[in-house]
Design a protein around this motif. Structure first.
Motif, PDB file in Angstrom:
ATOM      1  N   ASP A  33       0.821  -1.214   0.000  1.00  0.00           N
ATOM      2  CA  ASP A  33       0.000   0.000   0.000  1.00  0.00           C
ATOM      3  C   ASP A  33       0.855   1.265   0.000  1.00  0.00           C
ATOM      4  OD1 ASP A  33      -2.272  -1.534  -0.072  1.00  0.00           O
ATOM      5  OD2 ASP A  33      -2.953  -1.010   1.951  1.00  0.00           O
ATOM      6  N   CYS A  34       1.914   1.293   0.790  1.00  0.00           N
ATOM      7  CA  CYS A  34       2.767   2.486   0.821  1.00  0.00           C
ATOM      8  C   CYS A  34       3.486   2.684  -0.515  1.00  0.00           C
ATOM      9  CB  CYS A  34       3.772   2.419   1.968  1.00  0.00           C
ATOM     10  SG  CYS A  34       3.011   2.783   3.573  1.00  0.00           S
ATOM     11  N   GLN A  35       3.918   1.594  -1.135  1.00  0.00           N
ATOM     12  CA  GLN A  35       4.558   1.725  -2.441  1.00  0.00           C
ATOM     13  C   GLN A  35       3.560   2.226  -3.490  1.00  0.00           C
ATOM     14  OE1 GLN A  35       7.738  -1.263  -3.506  1.00  0.00           O
ATOM     15  NE2 GLN A  35       6.728  -2.349  -1.814  1.00  0.00           N
ATOM     16  N   GLU A  36       2.349   1.651  -3.512  1.00  0.00           N
ATOM     17  CA  GLU A  36       1.337   2.076  -4.485  1.00  0.00           C
ATOM     18  C   GLU A  36       0.847   3.492  -4.183  1.00  0.00           C
ATOM     19  OE1 GLU A  36      -1.248   2.276  -7.687  1.00  0.00           O
ATOM     20  OE2 GLU A  36       0.500   1.002  -7.320  1.00  0.00           O
ATOM     21  N   GLY A  37       0.597   3.792  -2.929  1.00  0.00           N
ATOM     22  CA  GLY A  37       0.170   5.143  -2.559  1.00  0.00           C
ATOM     23  C   GLY A  37       1.213   6.180  -2.949  1.00  0.00           C
ATOM     24  N   GLY A  38       2.472   5.874  -2.714  1.00  0.00           N
ATOM     25  CA  GLY A  38       3.541   6.777  -3.112  1.00  0.00           C
ATOM     26  C   GLY A  38       3.608   6.960  -4.617  1.00  0.00           C
ATOM     27  N   ARG A  39       3.465   5.869  -5.354  1.00  0.00           N
ATOM     28  CA  ARG A  39       3.461   5.958  -6.824  1.00  0.00           C
ATOM     29  C   ARG A  39       2.322   6.864  -7.310  1.00  0.00           C
ATOM     30  NH1 ARG A  39       5.348   0.627  -6.699  1.00  0.00           N
ATOM     31  NH2 ARG A  39       3.285  -0.287  -6.531  1.00  0.00           N
ATOM     32  N   ARG A  40       1.155   6.701  -6.715  1.00  0.00           N
ATOM     33  CA  ARG A  40       0.004   7.515  -7.142  1.00  0.00           C
ATOM     34  C   ARG A  40       0.217   8.991  -6.835  1.00  0.00           C
ATOM     35  NH1 ARG A  40      -5.535   4.134  -5.797  1.00  0.00           N
ATOM     36  NH2 ARG A  40      -4.883   2.182  -6.786  1.00  0.00           N
ATOM     37  N   ILE A  41       0.737   9.293  -5.669  1.00  0.00           N
ATOM     38  CA  ILE A  41       0.996  10.696  -5.331  1.00  0.00           C
ATOM     39  C   ILE A  41       2.044  11.270  -6.273  1.00  0.00           C
ATOM     40  CG2 ILE A  41       2.000  12.244  -3.600  1.00  0.00           C
ATOM     41  CD1 ILE A  41       0.611  10.454  -1.463  1.00  0.00           C
ATOM     42  N   GLU A  42       3.117  10.538  -6.490  1.00  0.00           N
ATOM     43  CA  GLU A  42       4.195  11.036  -7.353  1.00  0.00           C
ATOM     44  C   GLU A  42       3.764  11.173  -8.810  1.00  0.00           C
ATOM     45  OE1 GLU A  42       7.828   9.307  -4.592  1.00  0.00           O
ATOM     46  OE2 GLU A  42       7.321   8.259  -6.451  1.00  0.00           O
ATOM     47  N   ALA A  43       2.680  10.507  -9.208  1.00  0.00           N
ATOM     48  CA  ALA A  43       2.158  10.620 -10.574  1.00  0.00           C
ATOM     49  C   ALA A  43       1.319  11.881 -10.776  1.00  0.00           C
ATOM     50  CB  ALA A  43       1.328   9.380 -10.915  1.00  0.00           C
ATOM     51  N   LEU A  44       0.983  12.591  -9.696  1.00  0.00           N
ATOM     52  CA  LEU A  44       0.232  13.836  -9.826  1.00  0.00           C
ATOM     53  C   LEU A  44       1.119  14.880 -10.511  1.00  0.00           C
ATOM     54  CD1 LEU A  44      -1.382  13.902  -6.259  1.00  0.00           C
ATOM     55  CD2 LEU A  44      -2.523  13.344  -8.423  1.00  0.00           C
ATOM     56  N   PRO A  45       0.515  15.851 -11.224  1.00  0.00           N
ATOM     57  CA  PRO A  45       1.328  16.845 -11.930  1.00  0.00           C
ATOM     58  C   PRO A  45       2.291  17.584 -10.997  1.00  0.00           C
ATOM     59  CG  PRO A  45      -0.987  17.035 -12.536  1.00  0.00           C
ATOM     60  CD  PRO A  45      -0.912  16.048 -11.398  1.00  0.00           C
ATOM     61  N   ASN A  46       3.559  17.567 -11.329  1.00  0.00           N
ATOM     62  CA  ASN A  46       4.613  18.294 -10.590  1.00  0.00           C
ATOM     63  C   ASN A  46       4.773  17.878  -9.133  1.00  0.00           C
ATOM     64  OD1 ASN A  46       5.208  19.963 -12.902  1.00  0.00           O
ATOM     65  ND2 ASN A  46       3.288  21.024 -12.445  1.00  0.00           N
ATOM     66  N   ALA A  47       4.262  16.727  -8.746  1.00  0.00           N
ATOM     67  CA  ALA A  47       4.344  16.287  -7.347  1.00  0.00           C
ATOM     68  C   ALA A  47       5.783  15.970  -6.969  1.00  0.00           C
ATOM     69  CB  ALA A  47       3.474  15.053  -7.135  1.00  0.00           C
ATOM     70  N   PRO A  48       6.226  16.456  -5.803  1.00  0.00           N
ATOM     71  CA  PRO A  48       7.546  16.046  -5.310  1.00  0.00           C
ATOM     72  C   PRO A  48       7.503  14.595  -4.816  1.00  0.00           C
ATOM     73  CG  PRO A  48       6.529  17.636  -3.813  1.00  0.00           C
ATOM     74  CD  PRO A  48       5.585  17.433  -4.952  1.00  0.00           C
ATOM     75  N   HIS A  49       8.657  14.003  -4.713  1.00  0.00           N
ATOM     76  CA  HIS A  49       8.751  12.612  -4.258  1.00  0.00           C
ATOM     77  C   HIS A  49       8.299  12.457  -2.810  1.00  0.00           C
ATOM     78  CE1 HIS A  49      10.819  11.007  -7.740  1.00  0.00           C
ATOM     79  NE2 HIS A  49      11.525  12.126  -7.769  1.00  0.00           N
ATOM     80  N   VAL A  50       7.680  11.322  -2.521  1.00  0.00           N
ATOM     81  CA  VAL A  50       7.403  10.913  -1.149  1.00  0.00           C
ATOM     82  C   VAL A  50       8.142   9.626  -0.830  1.00  0.00           C
ATOM     83  CG1 VAL A  50       5.158  12.062  -0.939  1.00  0.00           C
ATOM     84  CG2 VAL A  50       5.253   9.696  -1.753  1.00  0.00           C
ATOM     85  N   ARG A  51       8.674   8.959  -1.884  1.00  0.00           N
ATOM     86  CA  ARG A  51       9.396   7.697  -1.712  1.00  0.00           C
ATOM     87  C   ARG A  51      10.889   7.894  -1.958  1.00  0.00           C
ATOM     88  NH1 ARG A  51       7.452   3.762  -5.813  1.00  0.00           N
ATOM     89  NH2 ARG A  51       7.477   5.643  -7.069  1.00  0.00           N
ATOM     90  N   ASP A  52      11.661   7.021  -1.357  1.00  0.00           N
ATOM     91  CA  ASP A  52      13.092   6.962  -1.612  1.00  0.00           C
ATOM     92  C   ASP A  52      13.334   6.329  -2.985  1.00  0.00           C
ATOM     93  OD1 ASP A  52      13.844   8.090   0.813  1.00  0.00           O
ATOM     94  OD2 ASP A  52      14.122   6.164   1.820  1.00  0.00           O
ATOM     95  N   PRO A  53      14.540   6.436  -3.529  1.00  0.00           N
ATOM     96  CA  PRO A  53      14.828   5.840  -4.839  1.00  0.00           C
ATOM     97  C   PRO A  53      14.545   4.339  -4.929  1.00  0.00           C
ATOM     98  CG  PRO A  53      16.554   7.366  -4.254  1.00  0.00           C
ATOM     99  CD  PRO A  53      15.653   7.230  -3.041  1.00  0.00           C
ATOM    100  N   ASP A  54      14.603   3.624  -3.796  1.00  0.00           N
ATOM    101  CA  ASP A  54      14.350   2.175  -3.832  1.00  0.00           C
ATOM    102  C   ASP A  54      12.883   1.816  -3.604  1.00  0.00           C
ATOM    103  OD1 ASP A  54      14.104   2.572  -1.072  1.00  0.00           O
ATOM    104  OD2 ASP A  54      15.302   0.812  -0.576  1.00  0.00           O
TER     105      ASP A  54
END
Length: 167
Positions: A33-54
């Motif tokens: 869930d955290c990986q998918e939730g992070g992917r969805r947030i980061e897919a928003l226009p111009n969204a900054p990262h919430v996840r680490d590179p890994d």
């Protein structure tokens, strides 16, 4: 609020939140869930990262009574993986910045570590590494656990008892 407040904000600065005291835990989560939730947030226009590179999501987790929104609360928007999900990922819709995660009916808020500036507590643990999907080496900066370790559950229980007793 207890002493030593720390302020974090969205990318454009319109939303500002504050936490006080030491976090319950400073951890990186690799659950699905955290990986998918992070992917969805980061897919928003111009969204900054919430996840680490890994792919792990680093959090500083605080009791509800040690968290508050200072400005821009009306700009916060809940994002859920499913309509009936008990976990809300809260995004500042002014600039699509992931701000924090709230599990209902939990008594804690997990703030996205990447929203802070300045010195932060070190990462104490990496959880749910069995779900990690990265080819990058697993960081060795903290103990890693296949699931949610008992010491994390214990910290949450201690925090809940302290909150209930007003400490």
């Amino acid at each position: 609020m207890p002493s030593s407040p720390r302020v974090f904000s969205c990318a454009c600065g319109r939303v500002r939140c504050e936490v006080a005291g030491e976090p319950i835990v400073s951890a990186v989560c690799y659950c699905t869930d955290c990986q998918e939730g992070g992917r969805r947030i980061e897919a928003l226009p111009n969204a900054p990262h919430v996840r680490d590179p890994d792919g792990g999501t680093p959090y500083l987790t605080f009791r509800d009574d040690r968290f508050r929104c200072l400005a821009g609360e009306e700009l916060l928007e809940d994002h859920r993986l499913k309509p009936d999900s008990r976990t809300r990922r809260v995004v500042a819709n002014c600039c699509d910045t992931g701000m924090f995660l709230k599990f209902d009916p939990g008594f804690w808020v997990s703030t996205y570590r990447l929203r802070y500036s300045g010195a932060l507590p070190p990462i104490e643990m990496r959880t749910k590494i069995e779900r990690r999907r990265s080819a990058l080496p697993l960081p060795q900066d903290a103990p890693s656990f296949r699931g949610f370790p008992l010491r994390l559950i214990g910290r949450l229980i201690v925090a809940r008892l302290a909150m209930a007793s007003g400490r």
